[in-house]
Design an enzyme around this catalytic site. Structure first.
Site, mmCIF file in Angstrom:
data_model
loop_
_atom_site.group_PDB
_atom_site.id
_atom_site.type_symbol
_atom_site.label_atom_id
_atom_site.label_comp_id
_atom_site.label_asym_id
_atom_site.label_seq_id
_atom_site.Cartn_x
_atom_site.Cartn_y
_atom_site.Cartn_z
ATOM 1 N N ASN A 23 -1.439 42.321 -36.873
ATOM 2 C CA ASN A 23 -2.394 42.008 -36.074
ATOM 3 C C ASN A 23 -3.812 42.106 -36.751
ATOM 4 O O ASN A 23 -3.915 43.225 -37.550
ATOM 5 C CB ASN A 23 -2.483 42.787 -34.779
ATOM 6 C CG ASN A 23 -1.427 42.424 -33.637
ATOM 7 O OD1 ASN A 23 -0.865 41.424 -33.848
ATOM 8 N ND2 ASN A 23 -0.965 43.367 -32.978
ATOM 9 N N VAL A 24 -4.762 41.406 -36.411
ATOM 10 C CA VAL A 24 -6.120 41.597 -37.341
ATOM 11 C C VAL A 24 -7.090 42.170 -36.277
ATOM 12 O O VAL A 24 -8.266 42.541 -36.589
ATOM 13 C CB VAL A 24 -6.456 40.126 -37.795
ATOM 14 C CG1 VAL A 24 -5.473 39.760 -38.786
ATOM 15 C CG2 VAL A 24 -6.398 39.175 -36.788
ATOM 16 N N HIS A 77 -1.756 41.915 -42.539
ATOM 17 C CA HIS A 77 -2.634 40.385 -42.407
ATOM 18 C C HIS A 77 -4.032 40.524 -42.415
ATOM 19 O O HIS A 77 -4.543 39.701 -42.209
ATOM 20 C CB HIS A 77 -1.941 39.496 -41.325
ATOM 21 C CG HIS A 77 -0.589 39.332 -41.288
ATOM 22 N ND1 HIS A 77 0.175 38.832 -40.102
ATOM 23 C CD2 HIS A 77 0.353 39.324 -42.328
ATOM 24 C CE1 HIS A 77 1.373 38.365 -40.545
ATOM 25 N NE2 HIS A 77 1.659 38.801 -42.001
ATOM 26 N N CYS A 117 -23.222 37.376 -50.151
ATOM 27 C CA CYS A 117 -22.402 38.715 -50.225
ATOM 28 C C CYS A 117 -23.358 39.639 -50.595
ATOM 29 O O CYS A 117 -24.392 39.628 -51.402
ATOM 30 C CB CYS A 117 -21.459 38.383 -51.530
ATOM 31 S SG CYS A 117 -20.778 39.995 -52.119
HETATM 32 N N1 APR Z 1 4.455 42.667 -24.097
HETATM 33 C C1 APR Z 1 5.265 42.516 -25.266
HETATM 34 N N2 APR Z 1 5.787 41.484 -25.724
HETATM 35 C C2 APR Z 1 4.796 40.352 -25.535
HETATM 36 C C3 APR Z 1 3.889 40.324 -24.659
HETATM 37 C C4 APR Z 1 3.681 41.369 -24.154
HETATM 38 N N3 APR Z 1 2.704 41.628 -22.716
HETATM 39 N N4 APR Z 1 3.430 39.196 -24.414
HETATM 40 C C5 APR Z 1 3.944 38.339 -25.499
HETATM 41 N N5 APR Z 1 4.925 39.196 -26.058
HETATM 42 C C6 APR Z 1 5.552 38.824 -27.287
HETATM 43 C C7 APR Z 1 6.455 37.432 -27.281
HETATM 44 O O1 APR Z 1 7.718 37.501 -26.443
HETATM 45 C C8 APR Z 1 6.465 37.027 -28.827
HETATM 46 O O2 APR Z 1 7.960 37.427 -28.889
HETATM 47 O O3 APR Z 1 4.782 38.893 -28.436
HETATM 48 C C9 APR Z 1 5.423 37.824 -29.403
HETATM 49 C C10 APR Z 1 4.284 37.142 -29.931
HETATM 50 O O4 APR Z 1 4.805 36.366 -30.882
HETATM 51 P P1 APR Z 1 3.780 35.478 -31.910
HETATM 52 O O5 APR Z 1 2.881 34.722 -31.024
HETATM 53 O O6 APR Z 1 4.781 34.574 -32.871
HETATM 54 O O7 APR Z 1 2.939 36.636 -32.638
HETATM 55 P P2 APR Z 1 3.450 37.300 -33.945
HETATM 56 O O8 APR Z 1 4.898 37.461 -33.988
HETATM 57 O O9 APR Z 1 2.540 38.649 -34.095
HETATM 58 O O10 APR Z 1 2.927 36.314 -35.018
HETATM 59 C C11 APR Z 1 3.033 36.982 -36.332
HETATM 60 O O11 APR Z 1 2.270 34.822 -37.420
HETATM 61 O O12 APR Z 1 0.656 33.119 -37.044
HETATM 62 C C12 APR Z 1 1.040 34.239 -37.911
HETATM 63 O O13 APR Z 1 -0.470 35.799 -38.848
HETATM 64 C C13 APR Z 1 -0.204 35.642 -37.429
HETATM 65 O O14 APR Z 1 0.402 37.937 -37.397
HETATM 66 C C14 APR Z 1 0.737 36.631 -37.040
HETATM 67 C C15 APR Z 1 2.031 36.121 -37.463
#
Ligand code: APR
Length: 239
Positions: free
Chosen positions: A94-95, A111, A138
């Site tokens: 996460n950012v 990231h 900058c």
């Molecule tokens: N509690 C727990 N888990 C949750 C909740 C919640 N309230 N809401 C959603 N989730 C879960 C979903 O089931 C899913 O598996 O969080 C996950 C989110 O997945 P993504 O949207 O793909 O996010 P992430 O896995 O962090 O993405 C990874 O992709 O686009 C790039 O750089 C971006 O860091 C990001 C990376």
């Protein structure tokens, strides 16, 4: 079950841990990638093509940090770091800055971070919470027009990977929280840990991730509910 104290815990977090803080995820039904084409806003080519559009995308997400608050999951992880006898490292995809604001210190943003910007000329990274645009100068080299979010885009190298791989090799507990397990290298971390045959692997998520079958234990539900329960058990010397 005897009291078990894990010496080195590595916790991978993704957008799901911040979902209940009001920050969107990427791939859920109303996720960011259902509203934007990631090639336009999360690649160097997209930034090259239309920097103003990319600045506005990140400016809006940076403004979102001003109202989002850490939730019980972020606070539970900070408590684990403060109270657990062994080492606790959070590696976040996460950012956002919710882990820091909950009190976590031993933290790697693989990231990058929304609250930092980087000069495309001198590479200087500075903390910056306001909007930026193509005219932003900058503060280090004085050049305008080269500032970008300090965020890792697709096709770019994630940060501190050597430190992360070392921690994964040495850990005896690996926990994945709130990530779909679809984006590498983070999606490959659990396989690396399993090869070491030493650590317990646990997935805490809303739904089974792509890599769920690689984890020894699974708990499903909202992070703000299942993470505090899990942390309480760890601090009591379980599971
Ligand atoms: N509690 C727990 N888990 C949750 C909740 C919640 N309230 N809401 C959603 N989730 C879960 C979903 O089931 C899913 O598996 O969080 C996950 C989110 O997945 P993504 O949207 O793909 O996010 P992430 O896995 O962090 O993405 C990874 O992709 O686009 C790039 O750089 C971006 O860091 C990001 C990376």
């Amino acid at each position: 079950m005897g009291v078990k104290t894990y010496r080195r815990i590595v916790i991978l977090t993704g957008a799901g841990i911040s979902a209940e803080s009001g920050l969107g995820t990427f791939r859920d039904k109303d996720g960011l990638w259902t509203k934007y084409d990631l090639r336009d806003v999360a690649t160097p080519e997209g930034f090259e093509r239309n920097p103003a559009f990319v600045h506005e995308f990140y400016n809006a997400r940076r403004r979102g940090l001003l109202t989002a608050q850490p939730n019980a999951a972020h606070h539970a992880l900070a408590r684990l770091e403060a109270e657990h006898a062994g080492e606790v490292l959070i590696v976040t995809q996460n950012v956002d800055d919710l882990h820091e604001r909950a009190g976590s210190r031993n933290l790697i943003h693989m990231h990058g971070e929304l609250a930092r910007i980087r000069c495309g000329r001198c590479e200087t990274v500075t903390e910056h919470r306001g909007d930026i645009d193509t005219a932003t100068v900058c503060g280090h080299c004085g050049r305008a027009g080269a500032m970008r979010p300090h965020v890792v885009w697709f096709g770019e190298m994630p940060l501190l990977m050597d430190e992360i791989h070392e921690a994964l090799e040495a850990c005896d507990l690996f926990v994945s929280i709130g990530t779909s397990g679809t984006v590498y290298p983070a999606a490959g971390f659990v396989a690396q840990v399993r090869r070491g045959r030493r650590a317990l692997t646990v997935e805490l998520n809303l739904d089974p991730s792509d890599g769920h079958s690689l984890f020894a234990q699974h708990r499903y539900g909202n992070a703000s509910e299942i993470v505090p329960v899990f942390v309480d058990e760890l601090l009591r010397g379980e599971p």
